[in-house]
Design a protein around this motif. Sequence first.
Motif, PDB file in Angstrom:
ATOM      1  N   THR A 101      -9.119   4.964 -14.642  1.00  0.00           N
ATOM      2  CA  THR A 101      -7.948   4.838 -13.789  1.00  0.00           C
ATOM      3  C   THR A 101      -8.304   5.373 -12.413  1.00  0.00           C
ATOM      4  O   THR A 101      -9.246   6.146 -12.268  1.00  0.00           O
ATOM      5  N   GLY A 102      -7.568   4.946 -11.416  1.00  0.00           N
ATOM      6  CA  GLY A 102      -7.779   5.437 -10.058  1.00  0.00           C
ATOM      7  C   GLY A 102      -7.884   4.306  -9.061  1.00  0.00           C
ATOM      8  O   GLY A 102      -7.970   3.133  -9.423  1.00  0.00           O
ATOM      9  N   ALA A 103      -7.901   4.658  -7.786  1.00  0.00           N
ATOM     10  CA  ALA A 103      -7.950   3.674  -6.708  1.00  0.00           C
ATOM     11  C   ALA A 103      -9.317   3.019  -6.581  1.00  0.00           C
ATOM     12  O   ALA A 103      -9.448   1.945  -6.011  1.00  0.00           O
ATOM     13  N   SER A 104     -10.358   3.657  -7.134  1.00  0.00           N
ATOM     14  CA  SER A 104     -11.697   3.078  -7.040  1.00  0.00           C
ATOM     15  C   SER A 104     -12.412   3.180  -8.388  1.00  0.00           C
ATOM     16  O   SER A 104     -12.021   3.950  -9.270  1.00  0.00           O
ATOM     17  N   TYR A 105     -13.466   2.379  -8.513  1.00  0.00           N
ATOM     18  CA  TYR A 105     -14.265   2.361  -9.736  1.00  0.00           C
ATOM     19  C   TYR A 105     -15.713   2.096  -9.355  1.00  0.00           C
ATOM     20  O   TYR A 105     -15.994   1.219  -8.531  1.00  0.00           O
ATOM     21  N   ALA A 106     -16.623   2.857  -9.931  1.00  0.00           N
ATOM     22  CA  ALA A 106     -18.057   2.678  -9.680  1.00  0.00           C
ATOM     23  C   ALA A 106     -18.681   1.998 -10.897  1.00  0.00           C
ATOM     24  O   ALA A 106     -18.792   2.598 -11.961  1.00  0.00           O
ATOM     25  N   PRO A 159       0.789  -1.234   0.000  1.00  0.00           N
ATOM     26  CA  PRO A 159       0.000   0.000   0.000  1.00  0.00           C
ATOM     27  C   PRO A 159       0.823   1.287   0.000  1.00  0.00           C
ATOM     28  O   PRO A 159       0.322   2.343  -0.365  1.00  0.00           O
ATOM     29  N   GLU A 160       2.079   1.215   0.403  1.00  0.00           N
ATOM     30  CA  GLU A 160       2.904   2.432   0.444  1.00  0.00           C
ATOM     31  C   GLU A 160       3.400   2.853  -0.939  1.00  0.00           C
ATOM     32  O   GLU A 160       3.928   3.946  -1.117  1.00  0.00           O
ATOM     33  N   VAL A 161       3.233   2.001  -1.949  1.00  0.00           N
ATOM     34  CA  VAL A 161       3.697   2.296  -3.305  1.00  0.00           C
ATOM     35  C   VAL A 161       2.735   3.266  -3.983  1.00  0.00           C
ATOM     36  O   VAL A 161       1.521   3.095  -3.923  1.00  0.00           O
ATOM     37  N   ASN A 162       3.275   4.287  -4.618  1.00  0.00           N
ATOM     38  CA  ASN A 162       2.467   5.206  -5.416  1.00  0.00           C
ATOM     39  C   ASN A 162       2.249   4.543  -6.770  1.00  0.00           C
ATOM     40  O   ASN A 162       3.164   4.471  -7.580  1.00  0.00           O
ATOM     41  N   ALA A 163       1.045   4.041  -7.007  1.00  0.00           N
ATOM     42  CA  ALA A 163       0.782   3.233  -8.195  1.00  0.00           C
ATOM     43  C   ALA A 163      -0.344   3.805  -9.035  1.00  0.00           C
ATOM     44  O   ALA A 163      -1.237   4.481  -8.525  1.00  0.00           O
ATOM     45  N   THR A 164      -0.297   3.504 -10.312  1.00  0.00           N
ATOM     46  CA  THR A 164      -1.389   3.793 -11.234  1.00  0.00           C
ATOM     47  C   THR A 164      -2.229   2.534 -11.349  1.00  0.00           C
ATOM     48  O   THR A 164      -1.695   1.440 -11.529  1.00  0.00           O
ATOM     49  N   ARG A 165      -3.535   2.683 -11.216  1.00  0.00           N
ATOM     50  CA  ARG A 165      -4.447   1.551 -11.337  1.00  0.00           C
ATOM     51  C   ARG A 165      -5.314   1.753 -12.571  1.00  0.00           C
ATOM     52  O   ARG A 165      -5.802   2.846 -12.807  1.00  0.00           O
ATOM     53  N   VAL A 166      -5.489   0.685 -13.341  1.00  0.00           N
ATOM     54  CA  VAL A 166      -6.325   0.731 -14.548  1.00  0.00           C
ATOM     55  C   VAL A 166      -7.437  -0.299 -14.385  1.00  0.00           C
ATOM     56  O   VAL A 166      -7.174  -1.474 -14.124  1.00  0.00           O
ATOM     57  N   TRP A 167      -8.686   0.153 -14.547  1.00  0.00           N
ATOM     58  CA  TRP A 167      -9.866  -0.701 -14.411  1.00  0.00           C
ATOM     59  C   TRP A 167     -10.335  -1.155 -15.787  1.00  0.00           C
ATOM     60  O   TRP A 167     -10.355  -0.375 -16.737  1.00  0.00           O
ATOM     61  N   TYR A 168     -10.743  -2.424 -15.864  1.00  0.00           N
ATOM     62  CA  TYR A 168     -11.201  -3.033 -17.116  1.00  0.00           C
ATOM     63  C   TYR A 168     -12.580  -3.649 -16.916  1.00  0.00           C
ATOM     64  O   TYR A 168     -12.872  -4.207 -15.859  1.00  0.00           O
ATOM     65  N   VAL A 169     -13.414  -3.540 -17.931  1.00  0.00           N
ATOM     66  CA  VAL A 169     -14.681  -4.273 -17.976  1.00  0.00           C
ATOM     67  C   VAL A 169     -14.648  -5.101 -19.248  1.00  0.00           C
ATOM     68  O   VAL A 169     -14.462  -4.562 -20.350  1.00  0.00           O
ATOM     69  N   ASN A 170     -14.779  -6.408 -19.090  1.00  0.00           N
ATOM     70  CA  ASN A 170     -14.693  -7.359 -20.207  1.00  0.00           C
ATOM     71  C   ASN A 170     -13.426  -7.155 -21.031  1.00  0.00           C
ATOM     72  O   ASN A 170     -13.444  -7.237 -22.260  1.00  0.00           O
ATOM     73  N   GLY A 171     -12.320  -6.860 -20.355  1.00  0.00           N
ATOM     74  CA  GLY A 171     -11.024  -6.731 -21.014  1.00  0.00           C
ATOM     75  C   GLY A 171     -10.744  -5.383 -21.649  1.00  0.00           C
ATOM     76  O   GLY A 171      -9.664  -5.162 -22.183  1.00  0.00           O
ATOM     77  N   GLU A 172     -11.683  -4.451 -21.590  1.00  0.00           N
ATOM     78  CA  GLU A 172     -11.503  -3.116 -22.174  1.00  0.00           C
ATOM     79  C   GLU A 172     -11.249  -2.093 -21.064  1.00  0.00           C
ATOM     80  O   GLU A 172     -12.028  -2.008 -20.106  1.00  0.00           O
ATOM     81  N   ALA A 173     -10.176  -1.320 -21.186  1.00  0.00           N
ATOM     82  CA  ALA A 173      -9.860  -0.291 -20.185  1.00  0.00           C
ATOM     83  C   ALA A 173     -11.005   0.712 -20.099  1.00  0.00           C
ATOM     84  O   ALA A 173     -11.506   1.184 -21.115  1.00  0.00           O
ATOM     85  N   GLN A 174     -11.421   1.030 -18.860  1.00  0.00           N
ATOM     86  CA  GLN A 174     -12.538   1.940 -18.630  1.00  0.00           C
ATOM     87  C   GLN A 174     -12.162   3.190 -17.850  1.00  0.00           C
ATOM     88  O   GLN A 174     -12.724   4.246 -18.084  1.00  0.00           O
ATOM     89  N   GLY A 218     -11.838  -6.221 -13.954  1.00  0.00           N
ATOM     90  CA  GLY A 218     -10.479  -6.463 -13.535  1.00  0.00           C
ATOM     91  C   GLY A 218      -9.745  -5.159 -13.292  1.00  0.00           C
ATOM     92  O   GLY A 218     -10.207  -4.084 -13.686  1.00  0.00           O
ATOM     93  N   VAL A 219      -8.619  -5.243 -12.618  1.00  0.00           N
ATOM     94  CA  VAL A 219      -7.801  -4.068 -12.362  1.00  0.00           C
ATOM     95  C   VAL A 219      -6.339  -4.471 -12.396  1.00  0.00           C
ATOM     96  O   VAL A 219      -5.985  -5.580 -12.008  1.00  0.00           O
ATOM     97  N   THR A 220      -5.499  -3.587 -12.925  1.00  0.00           N
ATOM     98  CA  THR A 220      -4.056  -3.777 -12.894  1.00  0.00           C
ATOM     99  C   THR A 220      -3.457  -2.584 -12.160  1.00  0.00           C
ATOM    100  O   THR A 220      -4.080  -1.516 -12.068  1.00  0.00           O
ATOM    101  N   ALA A 221      -2.258  -2.755 -11.650  1.00  0.00           N
ATOM    102  CA  ALA A 221      -1.562  -1.675 -10.964  1.00  0.00           C
ATOM    103  C   ALA A 221      -0.081  -1.730 -11.319  1.00  0.00           C
ATOM    104  O   ALA A 221       0.483  -2.812 -11.446  1.00  0.00           O
TER     105      ALA A 221
END
Length: 77
Positions: free
Chosen positions: A54-59, A37-52, A72-75
Amino acid sequence: MSITPELGDPLLVSIAGAAEEKPVDATLELSAQLTEPEVNATRVWYVNGEAQDTGASYAFDSSWPEGYYQIGVTAFS
């Protein structure tokens, strides 16, 4: 679902707030939890494999039609 972005330094990430189902008119509030958690990371959220988004949360909200989705999410730092 297989997401294979080309990342320089991928981090382990899990999704908090996930559920098997949600009502059509509801919003599923999701957050990306890093094992480091101490790492400053970029997060990318995906729905059905398509990027939707970025950020720590997704609605995942009611703008999506009824159906089956994989979220899904990558960081990376």
